[in-house]
Design an enzyme around this catalytic site. Sequence first.
Site, PDB file in Angstrom:
ATOM      1  N   HIS A   6      46.457  47.385  41.856  1.00  0.00           N
ATOM      2  CA  HIS A   6      46.182  47.008  40.492  1.00  0.00           C
ATOM      3  C   HIS A   6      46.400  48.110  39.458  1.00  0.00           C
ATOM      4  O   HIS A   6      46.912  47.859  38.236  1.00  0.00           O
ATOM      5  CB  HIS A   6      44.571  46.772  40.321  1.00  0.00           C
ATOM      6  CG  HIS A   6      44.497  45.397  39.960  1.00  0.00           C
ATOM      7  ND1 HIS A   6      44.387  44.344  40.378  1.00  0.00           N
ATOM      8  CD2 HIS A   6      44.484  45.021  38.334  1.00  0.00           C
ATOM      9  CE1 HIS A   6      43.978  43.153  39.617  1.00  0.00           C
ATOM     10  NE2 HIS A   6      44.476  43.728  38.629  1.00  0.00           N
TER      11      HIS A   6
ATOM     12  N   GLU B 197      54.819  32.869  48.488  1.00  0.00           N
ATOM     13  CA  GLU B 197      54.409  34.173  48.632  1.00  0.00           C
ATOM     14  C   GLU B 197      53.908  34.591  50.124  1.00  0.00           C
ATOM     15  O   GLU B 197      53.467  35.557  50.236  1.00  0.00           O
ATOM     16  CB  GLU B 197      53.392  34.754  47.669  1.00  0.00           C
ATOM     17  CG  GLU B 197      52.275  33.947  47.611  1.00  0.00           C
ATOM     18  CD  GLU B 197      50.957  34.379  46.364  1.00  0.00           C
ATOM     19  OE1 GLU B 197      51.300  35.514  45.954  1.00  0.00           O
ATOM     20  OE2 GLU B 197      50.297  33.171  45.970  1.00  0.00           O
TER      21      GLU B 197
ATOM     22  N   ASP C  76      53.259  39.758  47.522  1.00  0.00           N
ATOM     23  CA  ASP C  76      52.585  39.299  48.805  1.00  0.00           C
ATOM     24  C   ASP C  76      53.384  38.878  49.756  1.00  0.00           C
ATOM     25  O   ASP C  76      53.123  38.990  50.850  1.00  0.00           O
ATOM     26  CB  ASP C  76      51.586  37.880  48.376  1.00  0.00           C
ATOM     27  CG  ASP C  76      50.277  38.411  48.059  1.00  0.00           C
ATOM     28  OD1 ASP C  76      49.904  39.615  48.183  1.00  0.00           O
ATOM     29  OD2 ASP C  76      49.488  37.904  47.341  1.00  0.00           O
TER      30      ASP C  76
END
Lengths: 578, 102
Positions: free
Chosen positions: A190, A432, A456
């Site tokens: 993140h 993904e 992902d």
Amino acid sequence: MEIRKGIAVSPGIAIARPMLIDSKDYRIPRRSILPSQRSREIVRLRKAFATALTELEQIEAAQNIEESKIRDIFAVHMRFLRDRSFRRRISDMVNNELVTAEYAVSAILREIASHFAGIDDSYISERAADIYDIEKRLLTHLLGKRQEELDHLREEVVILARDLTPTQTAGFNKSFVIGFATEKGGRTSHTAIVARSLGIPAVVALGDLSSEVSADSVVIVDGNRGVVVIDPDEETLRQYNQYARQMTQFISKLNELRDLPAETRDGIDVQLLGNIEFPNEAEMVIAKGGQGIGLYRTEFLYLYGGQEPTEEDHYNAYAEAVRSVGKRPVVIRSMDLGADKLPHSGWRPNEANPVLGLRSIRYCLQDLPLFKTQLRAILRASVLGDVRVMFPLITNLQELRQAKMILRDVMEDLDEYAVPYNAHMPVGIMIETPSSALTAGLLANESDFFSIGTNDLIQYTLAVDRANEHVSTLFSAAEPAILRLIRNVVQDAFKAGIGLSICGEVASDPEFIMLLLGMGVRTLSLAPPMIPEVKKIIRSVTIEECNELSRKVATMDSPRQIKNYLRDAATRILPETF
Amino acid sequence: MTKPICETEVEVRNPEGLHMRPAMQFVDLANSFESDITVSNRHDTVDAKSIMQMTMLAATFGTRLKIRAVGTDAREAVDALRDLFDRFAPESLPKTGEKEGH
């Protein structure tokens, strides 16, 4: 001078004093006191509560808290600190069990937090995070440590932390934070995503930093080379200052491209869209020359407050983003939370393997009120511009059909109340997972567009935890397996005649642009600060060159070989970046 | 002289349950009265003036609660708290549908 090598996750150079964020848990040993020390401990306790309250009152009074939900969180904290039965529980423990004030605080608050976390109601279980926050605040005072408050920043700093949670990064005063360096994390953690969207340099996976840094250190974060320099010598500092100046010039030169089309030398148009997390970033996308929003991540709506966002919270955010871009497209991705992105452990605590667990669209399909609230807001916003909805983590046709059925339900609800919406709003999915990439042909029959989420896709295909620094070097888009999947999806989308974009990290990686174009990708969605640079690359190549490069890469068998080949090609095109 | 006692029953009618803002309003209002006030569900009885205890009550949508006040202003307290609960009920806006359990 100490030089550390990490992973460069957001470009740029930042030179400033460090701000150390201690995200490690305080561990308080159980220490006994003598009966005669009781009153001293109770006084310490009372003082800690009083100081914590004063601190919160100051925060509440500060002008920079615009988010009403953040204000609510602090308001709840203040009520806890004033709560007599709560305070009594702690002082009773000190008196009856003869332990230190800090031990009683830690023990009681953890007990309450775990009680909250165990309640099967997401609102209450998420309160556990608030309790931990209160615990930390009280302990800070009891242990006499000065907690530097990020919202009281008055000078530019680089943030040094173990790892940053989404909530922490959202709370920064962005005008004073000019760089990130974290001990853990990977290319797509993140911290990396937020740093890129803010356009500030970041380096992650640096190993232990805190022992090297003191409050008056100078820290250089080199987000281009993945290096952090602590207390540089004069010569290094001089070089970096010069380098930083050159970078600024390079960036302002790139910005001159803003109004030029993203068109190859042989006249093929490429659409460049922006990825955003906050509605106010939509403006930056346009300012950087983006042609719309290709990925609006909506998770921050859920992470910001301590409670579920209301339909109005959603609607206001979407409306703001749509208004900023006018008639240009805005692709809103439905909630993609769960697993790694959850800031509080309280939500679904009993998952042994959250990345493979109840997250994203799966969670939405089980929590229909939450899902429908978001869909209603998206539909209501669909009349304001070119709004499209996108479902994340679809693994098979069944899930797509279920999600679309719920969307139709919500449309019927809106019909009943005569609320206007765009009945032909395009509905797309993220590709993904390996399963959706392999069955893209089937999914294409029932989708209006695909967006390939490479982060992902790589994680699930290569079975690599992207935030685990021990294996993060295995995380590579240049793996033949990944490239084959992407190629397959692009071809299936093309055959079905539906839209296709790439919104993962590779779309903003200068080394990958030529390859993606050569594979047939014509729409890229990327972090806004990267748009000019990617545009420059596109304007410097011909599709013929890209096709040739893509054919060559298809014959290669190792990620290292592919990566080197791509880097060489990109360096010839845009030497300034490398 | 025995203190006046007053009781009432309410139902949590806001979909998110007694969440952050309503819980704060409730506790703040309870604290403005002299009386001792308790709130009970089927299992527990807690102090209405304590945000910690009220949160632990886990008053989710549909929970029925008993409010009981003991003290000189017991009646006023119970009336005011019940009115507050009435105001929590969602307005007649279209609803997203009821919680379908997960």
